[in-house]
Design an enzyme around this catalytic site. Structure first.
Site, mmCIF file in Angstrom:
data_model
loop_
_atom_site.group_PDB
_atom_site.id
_atom_site.type_symbol
_atom_site.label_atom_id
_atom_site.label_comp_id
_atom_site.label_asym_id
_atom_site.label_seq_id
_atom_site.Cartn_x
_atom_site.Cartn_y
_atom_site.Cartn_z
ATOM 1 N N GLY A 166 123.601 6.505 -34.087
ATOM 2 C CA GLY A 166 122.547 5.517 -33.772
ATOM 3 C C GLY A 166 123.246 4.008 -33.925
ATOM 4 N N HIS A 210 123.867 3.503 -21.351
ATOM 5 C CA HIS A 210 123.525 4.292 -22.100
ATOM 6 C C HIS A 210 122.292 5.740 -21.706
ATOM 7 C CE1 HIS A 210 122.466 5.050 -26.721
ATOM 8 N NE2 HIS A 210 122.667 6.169 -26.302
ATOM 9 N N LYS A 239 116.464 1.015 -29.515
ATOM 10 C CA LYS A 239 116.043 0.917 -27.930
ATOM 11 C C LYS A 239 114.811 0.334 -27.726
ATOM 12 C CE LYS A 239 118.230 5.388 -27.597
ATOM 13 N NZ LYS A 239 118.017 6.745 -27.800
ATOM 14 N N GLU A 277 123.855 12.398 -25.838
ATOM 15 C CA GLU A 277 124.030 11.109 -25.298
ATOM 16 C C GLU A 277 125.261 10.921 -24.539
ATOM 17 O OE1 GLU A 277 123.551 7.921 -28.232
ATOM 18 O OE2 GLU A 277 121.972 8.900 -29.069
ATOM 19 N N ASN A 292 121.624 14.504 -30.604
ATOM 20 C CA ASN A 292 120.709 14.153 -31.526
ATOM 21 C C ASN A 292 119.780 15.607 -31.360
ATOM 22 O OD1 ASN A 292 121.240 11.666 -31.694
ATOM 23 N ND2 ASN A 292 120.190 11.178 -29.539
ATOM 24 N N ARG A 294 116.845 16.573 -32.557
ATOM 25 C CA ARG A 294 115.382 16.133 -32.796
ATOM 26 C C ARG A 294 114.795 16.188 -31.675
ATOM 27 N NH1 ARG A 294 118.104 11.382 -33.770
ATOM 28 N NH2 ARG A 294 117.473 9.813 -32.576
ATOM 29 N N ARG A 340 108.470 -0.114 -25.811
ATOM 30 C CA ARG A 340 108.098 0.373 -27.247
ATOM 31 C C ARG A 340 107.271 -1.253 -27.743
ATOM 32 N NH1 ARG A 340 112.717 3.598 -30.495
ATOM 33 N NH2 ARG A 340 113.620 5.055 -28.994
#
Ligand code: MV4
Length: 448
Positions: A166, A210, A239, A277, A292, A294, A340
């Site tokens: 991250g 990305h 992000k 990723e 990732n 999750r 977001r």
């Protein structure tokens, strides 16, 4: 096949609300945990049961494995959904669930452990034939090794912490003078942050995008990808905007990257939802950077273009169901974009800020989805992530999705606290964004 009749959600905020909603659709009872700072939070209200596990500080509540496990055992839950963040990639927590015969809704603890060590992940991918970025074969143990690697791959390079991920603990090195100093700093920072000073080196890909692939796999080896998401619009490695599918991936690239993503998952016998990723360089080469293990914040963009409910699929896989669809059944329809909305003060370098929402109006309309836990007169606690809500807009194509997002952002009303909405509007309406001319440096460029 174990029945799952009651799930403990070991999380808070919008993802806890999202998981509770999926459980209600599946007639599964829900147990919320909350801290003393979250008594008035929406997930507490919506769950069938709600147990206070400690004070606002995460280590005393949402990260407190002992209290969460004892709550799970006491309430007789069949499974725990960790959401994202907190304990979602804590292999010890997943192991504790296995030992307590409580289903951890996610992969097994070994997958979490291996993918949590970015150097091991890289090595596993390399030997499975997944493209990785040129760099060190394993860890860097001394300066001679470091200089030898860099002589081979050339500057700039990036130093990464094995337990980082991250973007945490990374150092970009452009000259030999910086190399020794930055390696020392990176190792010290990694030791302090992760309790593990191991580092590795990769060629730094300056202008990159990305792109990540959603994976879904059952416990019988059936593994599909649910196509890609573009996550290049980031600020300080956080992000801001994600979209599905990516506008920089051609059909043939999508086919190739999808195969690599499935190869990555099969390399570690992965099951549940996961994300592979990649970085894409200006010559359209793609490279694995992380996996990732999750569900991710941006999962709704994939749900909107594939029609697949990822949280429900995670629960079905966890109880031993086989996937009910094959790769050929998975199709993308239209385009989805997620913004977001964070409680951040743009005038104070987007520092997180708390406060009470005195007025709230959430947008709606065709193709507009809001995932949130906030409500009018809700007071934002100071202890947690600053994300207030996710606005996800679906359109028949990218232009329509952007148009709807613009309308939604203009309709959104959040008063009483500062937010990043204005910056989101600037990005969404920027000509280069609309043309798909984006990279991981886009936000810094427009912020100047
Ligand atoms: C990179 C990179 C360029 N070159 N690795 C690592 C964590 C992942 N989430 C993003 N990371 C990157 N790894 C190499 N060899 C660029 C990124 C990257 C990034 C790095 C720093 C700050 C923001 C970033 C946003 C996207 C990608």
């Amino acid at each position: 096949m174990p029945r799952i009749n009651r799930i403990l959600i070991a999380n808070r905020g919008e993802i806890a609300v999202r998981i509770i909603r999926a459980c209600k659709e599946m007639n599964i009872e829900t147990v919320a945990i909350f801290s003393t700072a979250d008594r008035e939070s929406l997930h507490v209200e919506l769950a069938d049961y709600a147990i206070c596990v400690g004070s606002g500080s995460p280590k005393d509540s949402y990260l407190n494995l002992g209290r969460i496990m004892s709550t799970a055992v006491t309430l007789g839950v069949d499974a725990i959904h960790p959401g994202y963040g907190f304990l979602s990639e804590n292999s010890r927590f997943a192991k504790m669930c296995e030992e307590c015969k409580i289903i951890f809704i996610g992969p097994d603890s070994d997958a979490i452990l291996n993918m949590g060590n970015k150097s091991i992940a890289r090595a596993l991918m390399k030997e499975s034939g997944v493209p990785v970025i040129p760099g060190s074969d394993g860890l860097i143990h001394d300066m001679d090794e470091a200089f030898a690697i860099v002589d081979k791959i050339g500057y700039p390079v990036i130093i990464k912490a094995s337990m980082g991920g991250g973007g945490k603990g990374m150092r970009i090195v452009s000259t030999p003078e910086e190399l020794e100093r930055f390696i020392t700093q990176a190792k010290n920072e990694a030791q302090n942050a992760f309790g593990d000073s191991s580092i590795y080196i990769e060629k730094y890909i300056t202008e990159s995008r990305h792109v990540e692939f959603q994976i879904l796999a059952d416990q019988f080896g059936n593994t599909v990808h649910l196509f890609d998401r573009e996550c290049s619009i980031q600020r300080n490695n956080q992000k801001m905007i994600e979209e599905a599918p990516s506008s920089c991936v051609s059909e043939e690239m999508r086919e190739q990257m999808g195969k690599s993503a499935i190869l990555a998952a099969k390399a570690i016998n992965y099951f549940s939802a996961g994300t592979v990723e990649f970085l894409v360089d200006n010559d359209n080469n793609y490279y694995f950077i992380e996996m990732n293990t999750r569900i991710q914040v941006e999962h709704p963009t994939t749900e909107m273009v594939t029609g697949i409910d990822l949280i429900k699929e995670q629960i079905k896989v966890a109880r031993g169901d086989k996937l009910t669809f094959t790769q050929d059944d998975v199709k993308i329809r239209g385009h989805a974009i997620e913004c977001r909305i964070n409680a951040e003060d743009p005038a104070n370098n987007f520092a997180p800020c708390a406060g009470t929402i005195t007025k709230l109006h959430l947008p709606g309309g065709n193709g507009i989805r809001i995932d949130t836990h906030i409500y009018q007169n809700y007071t934002i606690p100071v202890f947690y992530d600053s994300m207030l809500c996710k606005i996800i807009c679906w359109g028949n194509d990218r232009d329509e999705a952007i148009g709807r997002m613009n309308t939604a952002l203009n309709e959104l009303v959040i008063e009483g606290i500062k937010t990043n909405t204005t910056l989101q509007k600037r990005i969404i309406s920027h000509p280069d964004f609309r043309k798909g001319h984006i990279s991981t440096s886009f936000v810094n460029k427009i912020l100047g």
